[in-house]
Design a protein around this motif. Structure first.
Motif, PDB file in Angstrom:
ATOM      1  N   VAL A  75     -18.454 -25.144  15.188  1.00  0.00           N
ATOM      2  CA  VAL A  75     -19.736 -24.916  14.409  1.00  0.00           C
ATOM      3  C   VAL A  75     -20.560 -26.096  14.695  1.00  0.00           C
ATOM      4  CG1 VAL A  75     -18.925 -23.305  12.812  1.00  0.00           C
ATOM      5  CG2 VAL A  75     -19.022 -25.562  12.053  1.00  0.00           C
ATOM      6  N   SER A  76     -21.972 -25.827  14.891  1.00  0.00           N
ATOM      7  CA  SER A  76     -22.881 -26.952  15.092  1.00  0.00           C
ATOM      8  C   SER A  76     -23.568 -27.501  13.952  1.00  0.00           C
ATOM      9  CB  SER A  76     -23.889 -26.409  15.843  1.00  0.00           C
ATOM     10  OG  SER A  76     -24.705 -25.286  15.791  1.00  0.00           O
ATOM     11  N   ALA A 146     -21.019 -30.205  10.026  1.00  0.00           N
ATOM     12  CA  ALA A 146     -21.474 -29.939  11.486  1.00  0.00           C
ATOM     13  C   ALA A 146     -20.248 -30.570  12.354  1.00  0.00           C
ATOM     14  CB  ALA A 146     -22.689 -30.824  11.745  1.00  0.00           C
ATOM     15  N   LEU A 147     -20.130 -29.637  13.610  1.00  0.00           N
ATOM     16  CA  LEU A 147     -18.973 -30.050  14.465  1.00  0.00           C
ATOM     17  C   LEU A 147     -17.623 -29.886  14.025  1.00  0.00           C
ATOM     18  CD1 LEU A 147     -20.930 -33.044  16.258  1.00  0.00           C
ATOM     19  CD2 LEU A 147     -21.269 -30.876  16.502  1.00  0.00           C
ATOM     20  N   ASP A 148     -17.379 -29.413  12.794  1.00  0.00           N
ATOM     21  CA  ASP A 148     -16.049 -28.868  12.473  1.00  0.00           C
ATOM     22  C   ASP A 148     -15.616 -27.722  13.152  1.00  0.00           C
ATOM     23  OD1 ASP A 148     -15.726 -30.663  10.728  1.00  0.00           O
ATOM     24  OD2 ASP A 148     -15.800 -29.510   8.824  1.00  0.00           O
ATOM     25  N   ALA A 149     -14.391 -27.443  13.536  1.00  0.00           N
ATOM     26  CA  ALA A 149     -13.854 -26.449  14.082  1.00  0.00           C
ATOM     27  C   ALA A 149     -13.432 -25.375  13.106  1.00  0.00           C
ATOM     28  CB  ALA A 149     -12.647 -26.685  15.161  1.00  0.00           C
ATOM     29  N   ARG A 243     -25.952 -34.372  19.591  1.00  0.00           N
ATOM     30  CA  ARG A 243     -27.076 -35.374  19.570  1.00  0.00           C
ATOM     31  C   ARG A 243     -27.946 -35.007  18.273  1.00  0.00           C
ATOM     32  NH1 ARG A 243     -28.727 -38.660  23.735  1.00  0.00           N
ATOM     33  NH2 ARG A 243     -27.303 -38.752  25.524  1.00  0.00           N
ATOM     34  N   LEU A 244     -28.236 -33.840  17.955  1.00  0.00           N
ATOM     35  CA  LEU A 244     -28.985 -33.615  16.859  1.00  0.00           C
ATOM     36  C   LEU A 244     -28.191 -34.244  15.600  1.00  0.00           C
ATOM     37  CD1 LEU A 244     -30.224 -29.838  17.845  1.00  0.00           C
ATOM     38  CD2 LEU A 244     -31.483 -32.119  17.786  1.00  0.00           C
ATOM     39  N   VAL A 245     -26.836 -33.728  15.472  1.00  0.00           N
ATOM     40  CA  VAL A 245     -26.327 -34.414  14.383  1.00  0.00           C
ATOM     41  C   VAL A 245     -26.458 -35.796  14.206  1.00  0.00           C
ATOM     42  CG1 VAL A 245     -23.848 -34.525  13.630  1.00  0.00           C
ATOM     43  CG2 VAL A 245     -24.680 -32.648  14.275  1.00  0.00           C
ATOM     44  N   PRO A 250     -31.268 -31.811  11.101  1.00  0.00           N
ATOM     45  CA  PRO A 250     -30.352 -30.605  10.419  1.00  0.00           C
ATOM     46  C   PRO A 250     -30.580 -29.204  11.036  1.00  0.00           C
ATOM     47  CG  PRO A 250     -32.067 -31.155   9.092  1.00  0.00           C
ATOM     48  CD  PRO A 250     -32.268 -32.244  10.262  1.00  0.00           C
ATOM     49  N   LEU A 251     -30.357 -29.326  12.733  1.00  0.00           N
ATOM     50  CA  LEU A 251     -30.487 -27.786  13.213  1.00  0.00           C
ATOM     51  C   LEU A 251     -29.412 -27.478  13.969  1.00  0.00           C
ATOM     52  CD1 LEU A 251     -33.730 -28.561  14.717  1.00  0.00           C
ATOM     53  CD2 LEU A 251     -33.571 -27.185  13.121  1.00  0.00           C
ATOM     54  N   ALA A 252     -28.891 -26.204  13.731  1.00  0.00           N
ATOM     55  CA  ALA A 252     -27.815 -25.602  14.167  1.00  0.00           C
ATOM     56  C   ALA A 252     -28.095 -25.606  15.746  1.00  0.00           C
ATOM     57  CB  ALA A 252     -27.217 -24.252  13.273  1.00  0.00           C
ATOM     58  N   VAL A 253     -27.296 -25.298  16.549  1.00  0.00           N
ATOM     59  CA  VAL A 253     -27.369 -24.873  17.849  1.00  0.00           C
ATOM     60  C   VAL A 253     -26.406 -23.646  18.214  1.00  0.00           C
ATOM     61  CG1 VAL A 253     -27.185 -25.414  20.407  1.00  0.00           C
ATOM     62  CG2 VAL A 253     -27.823 -27.193  18.587  1.00  0.00           C
TER      63      VAL A 253
END
Length: 422
Positions: A75-76, A146-149, A243-245, A250-253
């Motif tokens: 997750v982003s 952010a970036l957890d699986a 890069r956003l993280v 604070p935006l998801a992709v």
């Protein structure tokens, strides 16, 4: 990177599909409201396709019966709750999902003990998803950063029939006979794996005051990640999320790329044409606020050619492709979604390159670059080009086919796109 069978209906017909007069969707209207959901991972689905040497192993044609399907996705964006979306969009019969769980992954198919949680749909552990539709689960209290699986396991007791799926997952999917929703061990899933995603079309997050909506990346295999290292989350949208993280943005992709997809022509192998699927795969994503469009090269390279058993599409003109881009822009504006246009990367040296096709690519790129019709532009054509031959990819960025981007090329593309996200 190719496609298509059924045609270019006259472009005006395609444009009518994306000239909505309806008010802005709930996905955009509620994106800033307290408790709003944001798409933090997505896969754009298409018709089942037989496995082959070209496509690799997949289970889409037979589907599943008394089998558990375990999929690990990243997750982003952060949230205190998640939910999953399950698709039967290309099914031929109702999809009976006996049950599902989510948990925190360990290694491979293993899940960290004590983290597996049941997923419900309208407070029931099972769900029936009619053909042509999707189902969204109830919230699950599984906090993520952010970036957890996240590991999602779906169990189908009865035969599903052909499975709605996404071919180029570039990530291992596992299956096991029997109900292993709550089995945290990898042993049951030690058999055959697939590099595709099945029925799982989205993971959404909510509950974080920092997450403020979703950027949806839309297009073909450049967006889908073909050419990047499998299992490494090195697609350009993955690196954009990173890069956003890193920048504290604070935006998801969400990734809405499909390898082989075209803007103007349908394919039973590579999905509905872009002008048709943009509404569902982009504008209907929870929390969408921006879209990045990188599409058209398959229309140019694949025009007039057989499409891996999926028929052939007509040769296209630059004018027709530009009209297709304009349709996407109009649809995005109606839904109050900012839309960023990306020029098509160089393709000289690839199997489908000809001088005539290069002229079409150049003309469309010139329009994207100079027309001012997109809200912003990412000039991947110039950024990724070989300085000694501007029609070819810089060797350091090129996959072996000279058409797709390798990990380094995806890194450069992500950096460029990040500068245009507002």
């Amino acid at each position: 990177m190719s496609t298509s069978n059924r045609c270019i209906l006259p472009v005006l017909t395609a444009l009518c599909l994306l000239a909505p007069a309806a008010p802005a969707s709930a996905a955009t209207t509620d994106r800033d409201a307290p408790g709003a959901w944001s798409a933090a991972w997505s896969a754009a689905h298409h018709h089942p396709v037989p496995g082959s040497d070209w496509f690799g192993t997949n289970w889409s044609m037979t589907g599943f019966a008394d089998e558990s399907v375990r999929q690990v996705v990243r997750v982003s964006a952060a949230g205190s709750q998640i939910r999953i979306r399950v698709s039967n969009r290309y099914g031929s019969q109702p999809l009976r999902l006996t049950g599902a769980t989510v948990g925190r992954p360990d290694t491979g198919a293993a899940v960290r003990p004590g983290t597996l949680l049941p997923v419900t749909f309208d407070r029931r552990r099972s769900a029936t998803v009619p053909a042509g539709t999707e189902a969204t689960s109830d919230p699950v209290f599984l906090p993520v950063r952010a970036l957890d699986a996240v590991t999602v396991t779906l169990y189908f007791a009865g035969a599903t029939g052909p499975a709605t799926y996404h071919q180029d997952g570039l990530t291992s999917t596992y299956r096991a006979t029997g109900d292993h929703r709550f089995d945290h061990r990898a042993a049951a899933f030690s058999g055959e794996t697939s590099q595709s995603w099945y029925h799982l079309t989205g993971v959404d997050v909510t509950g974080s005051p920092r997450t403020r909506g979703t950027v949806v990346t839309f297009g073909d295999s450049h967006t889908d990640g073909y050419g990047s290292t499998p299992g490494a989350d090195n697609r350009y949208p993955d690196q954009l999320a990173e890069r956003l993280v890193a920048a504290g943005r604070p935006l998801a992709v969400a990734n809405a790329g499909i390898g082989g997809n075209k803007l103007l022509a349908d394919s039973t192998c590579f999905g509905e044409r872009g002008v048709s699927r943009f509404r569902h795969d982009v504008l209907a994503q929870p929390g969408v606020r921006s879209a990045v469009v990188l599409v058209g090269i398959n229309d140019i390279v694949g025009g007039g050619y057989p499409d891996f058993g999926c028929g052939a599409s007509p040769v296209v003109t630059a004018a027709a492709l530009i009209d297709g881009h304009r349709a996407l822009i109009r649809a995005a504006r109606v839904h109050r979604v900012t839309v960023v246009g990306a020029t098509m990367p160089p393709m000289k040296g690839s199997a489908g390159y000809t001088d005539e096709r290069e002229e079409v690519r150049d003309e469309v790129n010139r329009w994207i670059r100079t027309s001012g019709e997109y809200d912003a532009v990412v000039d991947l054509d110039r950024i990724l080009a070989d300085p000694s031959d501007r029609d070819a990819l810089r060797p350091a960025y090129a996959h072996v086919d000279f058409l797709h981007l390798n990990d380094a090329g995806a890194t450069v593309a992500a950096a460029a796109v990040a500068t245009q996200i507002r």
